[in-house]
Design a protein around this motif. Structure first.
Motif, PDB file in Angstrom:
ATOM      1  N   UNK A   8       0.723  -1.338  -0.041  1.00 47.46           N
ATOM      2  CA  UNK A   8      -0.104   0.129  -0.108  1.00 47.46           C
ATOM      3  C   UNK A   8       0.885   1.220  -0.081  1.00 47.46           C
ATOM      4  N   UNK A   9       1.919   1.262   0.779  1.00 51.06           N
ATOM      5  CA  UNK A   9       2.820   2.270   0.843  1.00 51.06           C
ATOM      6  C   UNK A   9       3.649   2.696  -0.460  1.00 51.06           C
ATOM      7  N   UNK A  10       4.015   1.412  -1.189  1.00 57.43           N
ATOM      8  CA  UNK A  10       4.606   1.760  -2.576  1.00 57.43           C
ATOM      9  C   UNK A  10       3.562   1.949  -3.469  1.00 57.43           C
ATOM     10  N   UNK A  11       2.264   1.920  -3.342  1.00 58.05           N
ATOM     11  CA  UNK A  11       1.214   1.723  -4.236  1.00 58.05           C
ATOM     12  C   UNK A  11       1.616   0.499  -5.308  1.00 58.05           C
ATOM     13  N   UNK A  12       1.675  -0.792  -4.905  1.00 58.60           N
ATOM     14  CA  UNK A  12       2.042  -1.758  -5.700  1.00 58.60           C
ATOM     15  C   UNK A  12       1.148  -2.920  -5.308  1.00 58.60           C
ATOM     16  N   UNK A  13       0.969  -3.956  -6.136  1.00 56.23           N
ATOM     17  CA  UNK A  13       0.281  -5.299  -5.552  1.00 56.23           C
ATOM     18  C   UNK A  13       1.175  -5.885  -4.648  1.00 56.23           C
ATOM     19  N   UNK A  14       0.520  -6.696  -3.913  1.00 57.53           N
ATOM     20  CA  UNK A  14       1.303  -7.456  -2.683  1.00 57.53           C
ATOM     21  C   UNK A  14       1.956  -8.701  -3.414  1.00 57.53           C
ATOM     22  N   UNK A  15       1.552  -8.997  -4.878  1.00 57.67           N
ATOM     23  CA  UNK A  15       2.146 -10.211  -5.323  1.00 57.67           C
ATOM     24  C   UNK A  15       3.412  -9.533  -5.835  1.00 57.67           C
ATOM     25  N   UNK A  16       3.658  -8.279  -6.089  1.00 57.82           N
ATOM     26  CA  UNK A  16       4.873  -7.658  -6.694  1.00 57.82           C
ATOM     27  C   UNK A  16       5.920  -7.854  -5.623  1.00 57.82           C
ATOM     28  N   UNK A  17       5.690  -7.678  -4.385  1.00 55.29           N
ATOM     29  CA  UNK A  17       6.722  -7.934  -3.385  1.00 55.29           C
ATOM     30  C   UNK A  17       7.288  -9.244  -3.250  1.00 55.29           C
ATOM     31  N   UNK A  18       6.134 -10.239  -3.316  1.00 61.42           N
ATOM     32  CA  UNK A  18       6.377 -11.569  -3.234  1.00 61.42           C
ATOM     33  C   UNK A  18       7.460 -11.877  -4.284  1.00 61.42           C
ATOM     34  N   UNK A  19       7.181 -11.408  -5.475  1.00 60.46           N
ATOM     35  CA  UNK A  19       7.959 -11.804  -6.754  1.00 60.46           C
ATOM     36  C   UNK A  19       9.323 -11.130  -6.566  1.00 60.46           C
ATOM     37  N   UNK A  20       9.600  -9.814  -6.253  1.00 60.48           N
ATOM     38  CA  UNK A  20      10.772  -9.428  -5.804  1.00 60.48           C
ATOM     39  C   UNK A  20      11.405 -10.119  -4.780  1.00 60.48           C
ATOM     40  N   UNK A  21      10.899 -10.620  -3.901  1.00 63.50           N
ATOM     41  CA  UNK A  21      11.354 -11.394  -2.903  1.00 63.50           C
ATOM     42  C   UNK A  21      11.902 -12.765  -3.362  1.00 63.50           C
ATOM     43  N   UNK A  22      11.221 -13.331  -4.142  1.00 66.26           N
ATOM     44  CA  UNK A  22      11.650 -14.719  -4.744  1.00 66.26           C
ATOM     45  C   UNK A  22      12.637 -14.363  -6.114  1.00 66.26           C
ATOM     46  N   UNK A  23      12.424 -13.621  -6.943  1.00 67.16           N
ATOM     47  CA  UNK A  23      13.072 -13.102  -8.061  1.00 67.16           C
ATOM     48  C   UNK A  23      14.317 -12.324  -8.044  1.00 67.16           C
ATOM     49  N   UNK A  24      13.885 -11.191  -7.122  1.00 62.95           N
ATOM     50  CA  UNK A  24      14.953 -10.241  -7.160  1.00 62.95           C
ATOM     51  C   UNK A  24      15.264  -9.818  -5.792  1.00 62.95           C
ATOM     52  N   UNK A  25      16.152 -10.925  -5.068  1.00 62.35           N
ATOM     53  CA  UNK A  25      16.147 -10.640  -3.732  1.00 62.35           C
ATOM     54  C   UNK A  25      17.021  -9.383  -3.285  1.00 62.35           C
ATOM     55  N   UNK A  27      16.981  -6.449  -4.633  1.00 63.69           N
ATOM     56  CA  UNK A  27      15.947  -5.322  -4.980  1.00 63.69           C
ATOM     57  C   UNK A  27      15.090  -5.615  -3.748  1.00 63.69           C
ATOM     58  N   UNK A  28      14.489  -6.452  -3.363  1.00 63.39           N
ATOM     59  CA  UNK A  28      13.653  -6.851  -2.171  1.00 63.39           C
ATOM     60  C   UNK A  28      14.521  -6.253  -0.818  1.00 63.39           C
ATOM     61  N   UNK A  29      15.696  -6.732  -0.638  1.00 63.69           N
ATOM     62  CA  UNK A  29      16.495  -6.565   0.690  1.00 63.69           C
ATOM     63  C   UNK A  29      16.635  -4.882   0.351  1.00 63.69           C
ATOM     64  N   UNK A  30      17.033  -4.103  -0.590  1.00 61.53           N
ATOM     65  CA  UNK A  30      17.248  -2.869  -0.536  1.00 61.53           C
ATOM     66  C   UNK A  30      16.154  -2.024  -0.260  1.00 61.53           C
ATOM     67  N   UNK A  31      14.774  -2.409  -0.724  1.00 58.64           N
ATOM     68  CA  UNK A  31      13.823  -1.812  -0.304  1.00 58.64           C
ATOM     69  C   UNK A  31      13.224  -1.989   1.167  1.00 58.64           C
ATOM     70  N   UNK A  32      13.308  -3.039   1.646  1.00 57.42           N
ATOM     71  CA  UNK A  32      13.053  -3.448   3.153  1.00 57.42           C
ATOM     72  C   UNK A  32      14.262  -2.695   4.054  1.00 57.42           C
ATOM     73  N   UNK A  33      15.393  -2.491   3.783  1.00 54.82           N
ATOM     74  CA  UNK A  33      16.222  -1.814   4.308  1.00 54.82           C
ATOM     75  C   UNK A  33      15.847  -0.105   4.679  1.00 54.82           C
TER      76      UNK A  33
END
Length: 63
Positions: A8-25, A27-33
């Motif tokens: 919601x904060x990033x204005x994206x679908x929740x599955x996008x975050x899941x895909x980043x975590x799975x396929x672009x770790x 990117x996911x780590x950078x955003x979470x940090x």
């Protein structure tokens, strides 16, 4: 924050975050940090304000 909150904060679908975590770790780590840093800064700013208020309550008023 939950993944739903982050999406919601990033204005994206929740599955996008899941895909980043799975396929672009990296990117996911950078955003979470980055989000963690924002939260830590906000908490520290609140703590600093509380400390300043506490200090002020123990200082005699200057006239």
């Amino acid at each position: 924050m939950t993944q739903r909150d982050i999406a919601g904060y990033l204005n994206i679908d929740r599955t996008t975050i899941y895909n980043w975590k799975k396929n672009k770790p990296n990117l996911y780590k950078t955003i979470m940090l980055g989000l963690m840093v924002d939260e830590i800064i906000e908490k520290n700013e609140k703590s600093l304000l509380e400390l300043k208020e506490l200090k002020e309550s123990f200082n005699p008023k200057k006239q």
